[in-house]
Design a protein around this motif. Structure first.
Motif: not given
Length: 153
Positions: A83-95
């Protein structure tokens, strides 16, 4: 002679298809963990859901996350399921948003569906920050056999 060759071909095809495994992700439950590593204060499902609301409303009480993945497999896999979990966080300004991948061996226990817990450590949670989107995938070797994702993925 033709019938013997045809019979052998049918047996070989049947044995190859019987050894192929398939899997499916049925449900994914992302849950916050408090500073003591708990997702609930008692074993009650109602209490767990109520405590998850408290942790969602109070980020300072969170230390990590755990993803409970319910999956089902048919047949005998040539390699163990993962089982693989791919996660995305909050984008910081300009990134672009930070990304992280977590994996856990998916070990079948019993005849029906199975649950695998994939835990993000406190250090990983601090590095990624708030999780905005996720995707859970079930792998047999290098082949993805099933996936389920959050709305924002």
């Amino acid at each position: 002679m033709r019938f013997v060759a045809a019979g052998i071909a049918i047996l070989v095809a049947a044995s190859l298809s019987a050894s192929a495994a398939t899997g499916k992700i049925l449900k994914v439950l992302p849950q916050f963990l408090d500073t003591k590593g708990r997702n609930s204060l008692s074993p009650s499902l109602y209490e767990r859901d109520a405590y998850q609301v408290v942790l969602r409303e109070h980020p300072e009480r969170r230390s990590a996350m755990r993803f409970y993945v319910e999956w089902k497999g048919k047949g005998t896999p040539s390699t163990p399921f993962v089982v693989r979990i791919e996660l995305r966080g909050i984008a910081e300004q300009g990134n672009l948003p930070k990304e992280m991948v977590l994996e856990e061996a998916a070990i079948p226990k019993g005849w029906l569906s199975h649950w695998t817990a994939v835990t993000m450590t406190a250090a990983q949670y601090k590095t990624l920050g708030e999780v905005t989107a996720w995707r859970a995938t079930l792998w047999e070797g290098k082949q993805m056999v099933s996936s389920q994702q959050s709305f924002l993925w």
